[in-house]
Design a protein around this motif. Structure first.
Motif, mmCIF file in Angstrom:
data_model
loop_
_atom_site.group_PDB
_atom_site.id
_atom_site.type_symbol
_atom_site.label_atom_id
_atom_site.label_comp_id
_atom_site.label_asym_id
_atom_site.label_seq_id
_atom_site.Cartn_x
_atom_site.Cartn_y
_atom_site.Cartn_z
ATOM 1 N N CYS A 74 48.551 34.907 41.897
ATOM 2 C CA CYS A 74 49.295 33.750 41.423
ATOM 3 C C CYS A 74 49.368 32.691 42.514
ATOM 4 O O CYS A 74 49.585 33.010 43.690
ATOM 5 N N TYR A 75 49.197 31.447 42.140
ATOM 6 C CA TYR A 75 49.421 30.315 43.019
ATOM 7 C C TYR A 75 50.049 29.232 42.156
ATOM 8 O O TYR A 75 49.418 28.733 41.227
ATOM 9 N N ASP A 102 51.605 27.694 39.250
ATOM 10 C CA ASP A 102 51.623 28.161 37.866
ATOM 11 C C ASP A 102 50.252 28.649 37.398
ATOM 12 O O ASP A 102 50.039 28.880 36.221
ATOM 13 N N ASN A 103 49.321 28.826 38.326
ATOM 14 C CA ASN A 103 48.009 29.407 38.000
ATOM 15 C C ASN A 103 48.081 30.909 38.203
ATOM 16 O O ASN A 103 48.393 31.378 39.288
ATOM 17 N N CYS A 154 46.112 34.689 37.513
ATOM 18 C CA CYS A 154 44.872 35.374 37.177
ATOM 19 C C CYS A 154 45.153 36.874 37.185
ATOM 20 O O CYS A 154 45.652 37.410 38.171
ATOM 21 N N LYS A 176 44.636 27.389 27.146
ATOM 22 C CA LYS A 176 44.281 27.220 28.552
ATOM 23 C C LYS A 176 43.890 28.540 29.213
ATOM 24 O O LYS A 176 43.482 28.561 30.365
ATOM 25 N N SER A 177 44.026 29.636 28.503
ATOM 26 C CA SER A 177 43.703 30.959 29.040
ATOM 27 C C SER A 177 42.266 31.329 28.683
ATOM 28 O O SER A 177 41.721 30.858 27.686
ATOM 29 N N TYR A 212 34.686 31.506 35.243
ATOM 30 C CA TYR A 212 35.982 30.858 35.237
ATOM 31 C C TYR A 212 36.256 30.199 36.574
ATOM 32 O O TYR A 212 35.664 30.534 37.579
ATOM 33 N N HIS A 213 37.132 29.211 36.542
ATOM 34 C CA HIS A 213 37.526 28.491 37.747
ATOM 35 C C HIS A 213 38.975 28.840 38.052
ATOM 36 O O HIS A 213 39.838 28.698 37.195
ATOM 37 N N TYR A 214 39.205 29.322 39.240
ATOM 38 C CA TYR A 214 40.569 29.630 39.681
ATOM 39 C C TYR A 214 40.886 28.720 40.843
ATOM 40 O O TYR A 214 40.183 28.732 41.849
ATOM 41 N N LEU A 215 41.899 27.892 40.695
ATOM 42 C CA LEU A 215 42.271 26.892 41.690
ATOM 43 C C LEU A 215 41.093 25.967 41.990
ATOM 44 O O LEU A 215 40.883 25.554 43.124
#
Length: 145
Positions: A18-19, A21-22, A24, A55-56, A83-86
């Protein structure tokens, strides 16, 4: 978010990153992923938070057709191939160390190395510089990157 995440159960072979409100959720088991996703969705609604199925995404290295459907409040979560995380694409976990460093991250590391080299020289020089001067150089020249 910390309070919400701290209430989630430990699920075998499943982690939550978590970062802000993102969020994974990584899992090696579809059953465990579904369990944690349902638990997380209920806990979030208890705090008045809404998880958007739009958005998921579900990402898997397996054939997407073999995966079961995942839902949040009866809305299907669509699958994706990457997928893109941050803001950075997730790389294949089985890749070699050189392949794991994403080009975006490698570019930042290269730029940072270029900026740190003069500071390292100033600090390690025989005469050296005072810490406040090094700090000022760092703030003005390096931290902005």
């Amino acid at each position: 978010m910390h309070r919400l995440l701290s209430q989630l159960p430990d699920v075998l072979n499943t982690t939550v990153t978590c970062y802000a409100d993102n969020i994974c959720i990584h899992s090696t088991s579809t059953h465990n992923l579904r369990h944690l996703l349902n638990t997380f969705s209920k806990a979030a609604s208890d705090y008045g938070l809404i998880i958007s199925a739009d958005k998921s995404r579900i990402f898997s290295l397996q054939n997407m057709r073999l995966l079961p459907d995942f839902t949040i409040d009866e809305s299907a979560i669509p699958p994706c191939r990457q997928y893109h995380y941050l803001g950075a694409p997730e790389l294949i976990p089985r890749a070699t160390q050189a392949q794991r460093t994403h080009p975006i991250v490698q570019d930042l590391l290269d730029q940072l190395h270029k900026r740190l080299t003069p500071l390292k020289w100033l600090v390690n020089n025989a005469t050296g510089i005072l810490i406040p001067v090094a700090r000022t150089v760092y703030i003005a020249y390096i931290r902005s990157l």
